[in-house]
Motif scaffolding. Structure first.
Motif, PDB file in Angstrom:
ATOM      1  N   ALA A 166     -18.464 -32.136  15.147  1.00  0.00           N
ATOM      2  CA  ALA A 166     -17.614 -31.606  16.204  1.00  0.00           C
ATOM      3  C   ALA A 166     -16.183 -32.130  16.088  1.00  0.00           C
ATOM      4  O   ALA A 166     -15.222 -31.409  16.385  1.00  0.00           O
ATOM      5  CB  ALA A 166     -18.194 -31.967  17.568  1.00  0.00           C
ATOM      6  N   ARG A 167     -16.044 -33.386  15.661  1.00  0.00           N
ATOM      7  CA  ARG A 167     -14.685 -33.934  15.525  1.00  0.00           C
ATOM      8  C   ARG A 167     -13.908 -33.197  14.432  1.00  0.00           C
ATOM      9  O   ARG A 167     -12.714 -32.917  14.586  1.00  0.00           O
ATOM     10  CB  ARG A 167     -14.751 -35.425  15.204  1.00  0.00           C
ATOM     11  N   ALA A 168     -14.572 -32.899  13.332  1.00  0.00           N
ATOM     12  CA  ALA A 168     -13.913 -32.169  12.256  1.00  0.00           C
ATOM     13  C   ALA A 168     -13.504 -30.770  12.716  1.00  0.00           C
ATOM     14  O   ALA A 168     -12.375 -30.326  12.461  1.00  0.00           O
ATOM     15  CB  ALA A 168     -14.833 -32.070  11.042  1.00  0.00           C
ATOM     16  N   MET A 169     -14.397 -30.080  13.398  1.00  0.00           N
ATOM     17  CA  MET A 169     -14.086 -28.727  13.871  1.00  0.00           C
ATOM     18  C   MET A 169     -12.974 -28.757  14.908  1.00  0.00           C
ATOM     19  O   MET A 169     -12.095 -27.886  14.923  1.00  0.00           O
ATOM     20  CB  MET A 169     -15.355 -28.074  14.414  1.00  0.00           C
ATOM     21  N   ALA A 170     -12.993 -29.767  15.787  1.00  0.00           N
ATOM     22  CA  ALA A 170     -11.923 -29.894  16.781  1.00  0.00           C
ATOM     23  C   ALA A 170     -10.581 -30.173  16.104  1.00  0.00           C
ATOM     24  O   ALA A 170      -9.539 -29.645  16.510  1.00  0.00           O
ATOM     25  CB  ALA A 170     -12.252 -31.005  17.770  1.00  0.00           C
ATOM     26  N   GLY A 171     -10.600 -31.008  15.055  1.00  0.00           N
ATOM     27  CA  GLY A 171      -9.374 -31.296  14.329  1.00  0.00           C
ATOM     28  C   GLY A 171      -8.798 -30.051  13.663  1.00  0.00           C
ATOM     29  O   GLY A 171      -7.597 -29.794  13.731  1.00  0.00           O
ATOM     30  N   LEU A 172      -9.668 -29.262  13.033  1.00  0.00           N
ATOM     31  CA  LEU A 172      -9.219 -28.030  12.376  1.00  0.00           C
ATOM     32  C   LEU A 172      -8.675 -27.026  13.391  1.00  0.00           C
ATOM     33  O   LEU A 172      -7.620 -26.421  13.177  1.00  0.00           O
ATOM     34  CB  LEU A 172     -10.376 -27.408  11.599  1.00  0.00           C
ATOM     35  N   GLY A 174      -7.579 -27.592  16.543  1.00  0.00           N
ATOM     36  CA  GLY A 174      -6.368 -28.067  17.199  1.00  0.00           C
ATOM     37  C   GLY A 174      -5.147 -27.950  16.311  1.00  0.00           C
ATOM     38  O   GLY A 174      -4.069 -27.523  16.753  1.00  0.00           O
ATOM     39  N   ALA A 175      -5.302 -28.317  15.035  1.00  0.00           N
ATOM     40  CA  ALA A 175      -4.182 -28.198  14.093  1.00  0.00           C
ATOM     41  C   ALA A 175      -3.764 -26.741  13.926  1.00  0.00           C
ATOM     42  O   ALA A 175      -2.570 -26.431  13.838  1.00  0.00           O
ATOM     43  CB  ALA A 175      -4.572 -28.800  12.740  1.00  0.00           C
ATOM     44  N   GLY A 180       0.127 -22.416  14.829  1.00  0.00           N
ATOM     45  CA  GLY A 180       0.457 -21.068  15.283  1.00  0.00           C
ATOM     46  C   GLY A 180       1.634 -21.055  16.239  1.00  0.00           C
ATOM     47  O   GLY A 180       2.537 -20.205  16.126  1.00  0.00           O
ATOM     48  N   LEU A 181       1.662 -21.997  17.149  1.00  0.00           N
ATOM     49  CA  LEU A 181       2.762 -22.068  18.115  1.00  0.00           C
ATOM     50  C   LEU A 181       4.086 -22.410  17.420  1.00  0.00           C
ATOM     51  O   LEU A 181       5.122 -21.802  17.691  1.00  0.00           O
ATOM     52  CB  LEU A 181       2.442 -23.112  19.185  1.00  0.00           C
ATOM     53  N   VAL A 182       4.028 -23.380  16.512  1.00  0.00           N
ATOM     54  CA  VAL A 182       5.238 -23.767  15.782  1.00  0.00           C
ATOM     55  C   VAL A 182       5.702 -22.627  14.880  1.00  0.00           C
ATOM     56  O   VAL A 182       6.903 -22.309  14.810  1.00  0.00           O
ATOM     57  CB  VAL A 182       4.974 -25.043  14.957  1.00  0.00           C
ATOM     58  N   GLY A 183       4.757 -21.989  14.188  1.00  0.00           N
ATOM     59  CA  GLY A 183       5.115 -20.900  13.284  1.00  0.00           C
ATOM     60  C   GLY A 183       5.763 -19.731  13.998  1.00  0.00           C
ATOM     61  O   GLY A 183       6.761 -19.168  13.532  1.00  0.00           O
ATOM     62  N   GLY A 203      -1.242 -16.129  17.310  1.00  0.00           N
ATOM     63  CA  GLY A 203      -2.681 -16.087  17.073  1.00  0.00           C
ATOM     64  C   GLY A 203      -3.012 -15.837  15.614  1.00  0.00           C
ATOM     65  O   GLY A 203      -3.938 -16.441  15.059  1.00  0.00           O
ATOM     66  N   VAL A 204      -2.268 -14.944  14.972  1.00  0.00           N
ATOM     67  CA  VAL A 204      -2.509 -14.653  13.554  1.00  0.00           C
ATOM     68  C   VAL A 204      -2.214 -15.885  12.703  1.00  0.00           C
ATOM     69  O   VAL A 204      -2.976 -16.227  11.792  1.00  0.00           O
ATOM     70  CB  VAL A 204      -1.655 -13.462  13.084  1.00  0.00           C
ATOM     71  N   ILE A 205      -1.112 -16.555  12.986  1.00  0.00           N
ATOM     72  CA  ILE A 205      -0.758 -17.760  12.221  1.00  0.00           C
ATOM     73  C   ILE A 205      -1.818 -18.833  12.432  1.00  0.00           C
ATOM     74  O   ILE A 205      -2.228 -19.525  11.480  1.00  0.00           O
ATOM     75  CB  ILE A 205       0.639 -18.257  12.638  1.00  0.00           C
ATOM     76  N   SER A 206      -2.289 -18.983  13.669  1.00  0.00           N
ATOM     77  CA  SER A 206      -3.344 -19.967  13.947  1.00  0.00           C
ATOM     78  C   SER A 206      -4.623 -19.628  13.197  1.00  0.00           C
ATOM     79  O   SER A 206      -5.258 -20.503  12.596  1.00  0.00           O
ATOM     80  CB  SER A 206      -3.623 -20.018  15.459  1.00  0.00           C
ATOM     81  N   LEU A 207      -5.014 -18.360  13.241  1.00  0.00           N
ATOM     82  CA  LEU A 207      -6.244 -17.952  12.566  1.00  0.00           C
ATOM     83  C   LEU A 207      -6.127 -18.128  11.055  1.00  0.00           C
ATOM     84  O   LEU A 207      -7.099 -18.511  10.386  1.00  0.00           O
ATOM     85  CB  LEU A 207      -6.566 -16.495  12.916  1.00  0.00           C
ATOM     86  N   THR A 208      -4.948 -17.864  10.515  1.00  0.00           N
ATOM     87  CA  THR A 208      -4.727 -18.069   9.079  1.00  0.00           C
ATOM     88  C   THR A 208      -4.889 -19.540   8.716  1.00  0.00           C
ATOM     89  O   THR A 208      -5.583 -19.887   7.746  1.00  0.00           O
ATOM     90  CB  THR A 208      -3.318 -17.598   8.685  1.00  0.00           C
ATOM     91  N   THR A 209      -4.254 -20.407   9.482  1.00  0.00           N
ATOM     92  CA  THR A 209      -4.360 -21.842   9.221  1.00  0.00           C
ATOM     93  C   THR A 209      -5.801 -22.309   9.350  1.00  0.00           C
ATOM     94  O   THR A 209      -6.287 -23.118   8.544  1.00  0.00           O
ATOM     95  CB  THR A 209      -3.472 -22.627  10.203  1.00  0.00           C
ATOM     96  N   LEU A 210      -6.520 -21.788  10.345  1.00  0.00           N
ATOM     97  CA  LEU A 210      -7.919 -22.178  10.545  1.00  0.00           C
ATOM     98  C   LEU A 210      -8.798 -21.671   9.409  1.00  0.00           C
ATOM     99  O   LEU A 210      -9.690 -22.380   8.932  1.00  0.00           O
ATOM    100  CB  LEU A 210      -8.419 -21.633  11.882  1.00  0.00           C
ATOM    101  N   ALA A 211      -8.562 -20.434   8.953  1.00  0.00           N
ATOM    102  CA  ALA A 211      -9.374 -19.872   7.870  1.00  0.00           C
ATOM    103  C   ALA A 211      -9.210 -20.683   6.591  1.00  0.00           C
ATOM    104  O   ALA A 211     -10.187 -21.011   5.909  1.00  0.00           O
ATOM    105  CB  ALA A 211      -8.992 -18.409   7.639  1.00  0.00           C
ATOM    106  N   VAL A 212      -7.957 -21.012   6.250  1.00  0.00           N
ATOM    107  CA  VAL A 212      -7.708 -21.792   5.035  1.00  0.00           C
ATOM    108  C   VAL A 212      -8.221 -23.217   5.217  1.00  0.00           C
ATOM    109  O   VAL A 212      -8.908 -23.760   4.338  1.00  0.00           O
ATOM    110  CB  VAL A 212      -6.207 -21.799   4.695  1.00  0.00           C
ATOM    111  N   GLY A 213      -7.902 -23.836   6.345  1.00  0.00           N
ATOM    112  CA  GLY A 213      -8.302 -25.223   6.578  1.00  0.00           C
ATOM    113  C   GLY A 213      -9.803 -25.410   6.601  1.00  0.00           C
ATOM    114  O   GLY A 213     -10.341 -26.347   6.001  1.00  0.00           O
TER     115      GLY A 213
END
Length: 327
Positions: A166-172, A174-175, A180-183, A203-213
């Motif tokens: 859960a900590r790993a998933m929360a880290g991914l 949250g990052a 996404g907000l910064v982008g 949302g798209v930028i967040s999902l992209t970062t999450l998919a790659v991460g």
């Protein structure tokens, strides 16, 4: 001997990576050309037949779609069903393009049909233009790699910090949200490159970062720390170079264009264009691809952590002390 083997490893590995990088980036660029590029035609039957013949003269370059009138052809361009449409009207032939779908494609279409079948000049209309802040689409194309690198960094950091479950998933997650907000703040609010819904773009930028991460972290969770390197090569070298963001997937040699759209970078570029410039038209496929990568990566991360737990870690077994013996 061990030192010599390590030295040989460096000598072999570095040139191999250089060769792979040159192949991944230079080969598609050197073979850029339209391949079954979706293009529409509309107008009177005789005029449509002449325009189809003109387009067909470019061997296998265009996939031709017929539309009943100019309005339907224009709607198809706006819906991302085609990259452009050649319309026969009372004032002469007109080419409808959408430079927001790719300035390179729009320019290629203008060159291919500079004249109508009867030799008259074709008037070009940009139905969905690129933003004024990015007239050549260069900033949009350059913005994909930082998103991929952010995702790789999040997956590598979670792995190297030994976050599990859960900590790993929360880290991914949250990052990804913060990225996404910064982008969106940089690309939309500051640079003006993205012009759609701010929150949808974030949302798209967040999902992209999450998919790659999650792809990086999930691979590392399954095969070990070496998974960071394997997943990074796939995402950065293959995913970024096969994305077709600076041109279009249909301009890349087969099967590179199709493969690129199944990887997070290619899907992200297509989805971000749809959300930012086309009101979400054509967003379904790339959205599913990114969600699938994110879901599989998070699942792999969680399952690998659960598999590492031993029964002794899952439950504490209390052994009662013998009677008469102090506990």
């Amino acid at each position: 001997m061990p030192a010599l083997r390590r030295l040989l490893t460096v000598w072999v590995l570095v040139p191999a990576i250089a060769a792979l990088a040159l192949w991944a980036f230079a080969w598609p660029a050197a073979r850029t050309a339209p391949r079954d590029l979706p293009v529409g035609v509309a107008g009177a039957p005789a005029a449509v037949s002449a325009m189809e013949k003109q387009l067909s003269a470019h061997q296998d370059a265009f996939e031709i779609h017929r539309y009943p009138d100019a309005a339907a052809a224009r709607q198809a361009v706006e819906d991302r069903a085609v990259y452009g449409a050649l319309v026969a009207g009372p004032a002469g032939p007109e080419l409808l393009t959408a430079s927001a779908a790719g300035p390179t494609v729009a320019q290629m279409l203008r060159t291919a049909v500079a004249e109508g079948p009867d030799g008259t000049a074709v008037h070009a209309t940009d139905v969905v233009p690129v933003p004024a802040a990015d007239p050549r689409g260069a900033v949009f194309g350059a913005g994909l790699l930082p998103l991929v690198l952010a995702g790789v960094a999040s997956g590598a950091t979670v792995t190297l910090l030994r976050l599990r479950g859960a900590r790993a998933m929360a880290g991914l997650a949250g990052a990804a949200v913060l990225a996404g907000l910064v982008g969106a703040a940089i690309a939309h609010s500051w640079l003006g490159v993205l012009t759609g819904s701010w929150w949808a773009e974030a949302g798209v930028i967040s999902l992209t970062t999450l998919a790659v991460g999650s792809g990086v972290a999930g691979t590392a969770a399954l095969i070990g720390t070496a998974g960071i390197g394997v997943a990074s090569l796939v995402m950065v070298l293959l995913g970024n170079s096969f994305a077709g963001v600076t041109s279009a997937p249909e301009l890349l040699p087969a099967p590179v264009g199709d493969l690129g759209q199944q990887l997070p970078p290619g899907a992200a570029g297509t989805l971000l264009r749809s959300v930012s410039y086309f009101g979400g038209a054509g967003a379904g496929g790339p959205l599913f691809t990114l969600a699938l990568w994110a879901g599989l990566g998070l699942t792999a991360t969680g399952l690998a952590a659960a598999r590492r737990r031993t029964p002794a870690q899952d439950e504490a077994v209390v052994v009662p002390a013998p009677v008469g013996v102090p506990a």
